[in-house]
Scaffold this active site. Structure first.
Site, PDB file in Angstrom:
ATOM      1  N   HIS A 165      18.803  -0.498  -1.525  1.00  0.00           N
ATOM      2  CA  HIS A 165      17.398  -0.133  -1.324  1.00  0.00           C
ATOM      3  C   HIS A 165      16.556  -1.378  -1.030  1.00  0.00           C
ATOM      4  O   HIS A 165      15.734  -1.371  -0.098  1.00  0.00           O
ATOM      5  CB  HIS A 165      16.877   0.592  -2.564  1.00  0.00           C
ATOM      6  CG  HIS A 165      15.440   0.989  -2.451  1.00  0.00           C
ATOM      7  ND1 HIS A 165      15.018   2.000  -1.616  1.00  0.00           N
ATOM      8  CD2 HIS A 165      14.318   0.486  -3.027  1.00  0.00           C
ATOM      9  CE1 HIS A 165      13.713   2.109  -1.692  1.00  0.00           C
ATOM     10  NE2 HIS A 165      13.250   1.205  -2.540  1.00  0.00           N
ATOM     11  N   CYS A 209       0.821  -1.218   0.000  1.00  0.00           N
ATOM     12  CA  CYS A 209       0.000   0.000   0.000  1.00  0.00           C
ATOM     13  C   CYS A 209       0.857   1.271   0.000  1.00  0.00           C
ATOM     14  O   CYS A 209       0.383   2.335  -0.343  1.00  0.00           O
ATOM     15  CB  CYS A 209      -0.974  -0.013   1.168  1.00  0.00           C
ATOM     16  SG  CYS A 209      -0.203  -0.374   2.722  1.00  0.00           S
TER      17      CYS A 209
END
Lengths: 422, 275
Positions: free
Chosen positions: A98, A48
């Site tokens: 990342h 989300c």
């Protein structure tokens, strides 16, 4: 080969854009299996708060970023190439770092949240299932999961609850070891009450009663979470059985008084009870906390617990970053090692070819037994000759640039041509 | 048989060292890997120690608890064995951090300083004396474990009540588990304390020392402690009281027992001696 990541997250994109880029499992599967020119290795991580695509880029190929943006545009109708600063692009070491940071939860909106690791694993499984996770991506994902697990087990990055519902469950778990045998009473069927009821149910609470002033609303929420509905008049009798009581109504006066709770605790013969009061004005009289066996938490107490837990997680960030850097360095060593593997293989094949040629030329009329002996002898000799240079070549791959230099020297000295696609 | 005893004498402290290290790691890291192996390791340790005690009993034709060092070793065994029994009934492994290192220390002391064989009087070879002393040691160990869990219960209770979730909050098992462990260990201790009193009484009758027993402070103190535990357990099982009250009784009962035993031993050292 190197990893490239393109995507958006809660820091770069507003919620309406993130919403448009959310992929459910079917859509993600279609996306991964869809046509693409050169992007054979790809992983899609969609939660989300982030949608990110990781692909493997081979050096001789074109820059994959425009193709990735085009793919996202086709799939979601969002053109990220025009909106500068929204899409994050990371390449090589930065992309690996990342991925590791995301898996550890230090890039999450709620620092250290645990769901993200499961989401990374799901994304990896889907890519593997679709056949789009090659050796480099798989290795990166394995390393990401490993460093995330290490971070969670060795630091406090995922410790302590940081939301009202999870604090309630956290405290309940420290009181009762048998949540499936326990009963919860949620008073108030508003949005907060519904969320808490849902969280309690997913945390494995045995039975649940949702009480509300309007019974219809209580019934709606109870049906949604699999509980029993009740009116507010059903609250005092329910206290005798409830082990966890959560109140979140908008009532002006307390709906649970000290006297009612005292009577309930007497009837319970001292059985412990956890009371959580999320309402303002408060639903439960503060004095209730003085009762033996009642563990009362109002909104301030919950806030203080959440703040302390969040600070505790924040303290762990430097240590987690250290772990991530260590994992990135280790991954890069492995990646550099890949550069010398084709050369090592080609060198070995070249020497073996020469060995066989010489054996065939010189041992034509030699009996089979003697030939086998000569085979073994030359093979062993070859292994011993190559062992040192191969080991040194592997070690040289650890140093940036040195592996490449040695491979170039080998190519020139021994006239080898390695297959780089392997 | 002697070579087996020699081998086990070395092996058993090593195993206790491993269980102690494992319990510390389990508490500190909360690592699942350590937890998985802890119960079998403790079982093997206690099993080998029981075998060693059995072999020693076979060699000396008496229960190996007649001297102070033997009693110390037996206390180490009792701590390990009682904790193992509690663990089998879904216990709380993190609390082993206070119990298993102590068991290791006691067993090591008994092993290092108690190597020489000791001749004991015929009175100490009496089976009732063996039952009396062995059950006393195991009872004290069980009550100590109950007390430790009771203290952990009170600390965690306080942390939850005051909303200060510290290190113990993260490391300790839930209150219900601690309460169960406190209670179960207290029940074991209570039953063995009763056996201690009955076996001691029977032995006193058999050896003609009944008159000594009536003025014996240790006998009186033990009986008083047993009555205290009976009240505590009675309120829990018969009246249905729960929570801190029964835990307080367990902690206070043990404190009373130990303080009284030490005081009685120091003030009247000759009263409970056996020649």
């Amino acid at each position: 080969m190197s990893l490239v990541a393109v995507g958006v997250d809660h820091r770069t994109a507003p919620v309406d854009l993130r919403e448009a880029l959310v992929f459910d499992e079917d859509r993600a599967r279609r996306f991964l299996l869809g046509e693409s020119e050169a992007l054979t290795e790809r992983l899609l991580l969609s939660t989300c708060n982030r949608t990110e695509l990781f692909v493997v880029h081979r050096r001789k190929e074109r820059d994959p970023v425009p193709a990735l943006l085009e793919l996202l545009k086709r799939a979601c109708g969002v053109d990220l190439s025009t909106d500068t600063g929204v899409a994050r692009v990371m390449r090589g070491e930065d992309a690996v770092r990342h991925l590791f940071r995301v898996a550890c939860g230090i890039e999450s909106m709620v620092l250290g949240e645990t769901q993200i690791l499961g989401q990374v694993k799901d994304a990896a499984e889907l890519a593997s299932h679709c056949g789009t996770a090659g050796p480099l991506l798989q290795r990166a994902l394995e390393a990401a999961v490993r460093v995330a697990r290490k971070a969670r087990s060795e630091t406090t990055i995922g410790e302590g609850a940081v939301s009202v519902a999870s604090v309630a469950v956290d405290v309940a778990r420290k009181m009762f070891d048998d949540l499936p045998q326990r009963h919860a009473l949620v008073v108030g069927a508003g949005e907060t009450g519904r969320l808490v009821a849902q969280h309690l149910k997913t945390s494995g609470i045995g039975t649940l009663t949702v009480a509300n002033r309007t019974l219809g609303r209580a019934r709606d929420v109870a049906d949604e979470v699999g509980g029993d509905p009740a009116g507010l008049c059903g609250v005092p009798p329910a206290l005798r059985d409830a082990d966890i009581v959560v109140c979140s109504t908008s009532a002006e006066e307390p709906i649970l008084t000290y006297a009612e709770m005292k009577a309930a605790m007497k009837a319970r013969k001292g059985r412990m009870m956890l009371t959580i009061d999320i309402a303002v004005p408060r639903d439960i009289e503060e004095e209730v906390g003085r009762l033996e066996g009642v563990f009362h938490h109002d909104i301030d107490a919950l806030g203080a617990i959440m703040d302390r837990n969040l600070a505790n997680r924040q303290k762990a960030v430097p240590r987690v970053e250290e772990m991530v850097e260590h994992a990135v360095a280790s991954f890069q060593r492995w990646e550099r090692g890949l550069e010398v593997v084709p050369a090592i293989k080609a060198l070995r094949e070249r020497f073996d070819e020469l060995r066989r040629e010489e054996l065939d030329r010189n041992l034509k009329r030699v009996p089979e037994g003697a030939r086998q002996q000569a085979e073994r002898l030359t093979e062993s000799l070859l292994n011993r000759i190559l062992h040192g240079p191969m080991s040194r070549l592997h070690r040289a791959a650890d140093e940036p640039g040195r592996g490449k230099d040695l491979v170039a020297a080998l190519r020139e000295l021994f006239d080898i041509e390695e297959n780089k696609d392997e | 048989m002697e070579s087996a005893v020699s081998l086990l004498t070395v092996l058993v402290p090593v195993l206790y060292a491993l269980t102690a290290a494992n319990s510390i790691l389990t508490f500190v890291t909360r690592g699942r890997g350590y937890r998985k192996g802890s119960l079998p390791l403790l079982g093997v340790t206690v099993g080998f120690h029981a075998l060693l005690l059995g072999l020693k009993a076979g060699l000396t034709a008496r229960c190996p608890i007649a001297t102070l060092l033997e009693a110390v070793g037996m206390m180490g065994f009792a701590l390990g064995a009682v904790f193992f029994v509690l663990e089998l009934r879904r216990g709380s492994r993190p609390t082993g951090i206070l119990i298993l290192p102590l068991a290791f220390v006691l067993v090591t002391i008994a092993t290092i300083f108690g190597r020489e064989p000791v001749e004991v009087t015929a009175a100490l070879k009496n089976p009732w004396f063996s039952i009396h002393s062995a059950s006393a040691v195991i009872a004290v160990a069980a009550l100590a474990i109950s007390c430790v869990h009771g203290i952990f219960y009170l600390l965690l209770y306080r942390q939850i009540k005051t909303h200060r979730h510290g290190r113990l909050f993260r490391h300790l098992p839930p209150l219900t588990v601690l309460s169960r462990m406190t209670l179960l260990a207290a029940v074991i201790g209570w039953a063995l304390l009763l056996l201690t009193i009955l076996a001691g009484y029977t032995w006193a009758i058999e050896s003609g020392r009944l008159a000594d027993l009536h003025g014996d402070p240790l006998f009186l103190v033990t009986t008083a402690a047993w009555l205290l535990y009976t009240i505590g357990l009675g309120t829990r099982y018969l009246v249905g009281w729960r929570g801190r009250f029964t835990v307080y009784l367990s902690v206070c009962g043990f404190a009373f027992l130990i303080a009284s035993l030490v005081a009685a031993t120091l003030i009247w050292p000759a009263m409970h001696s056996v020649r």
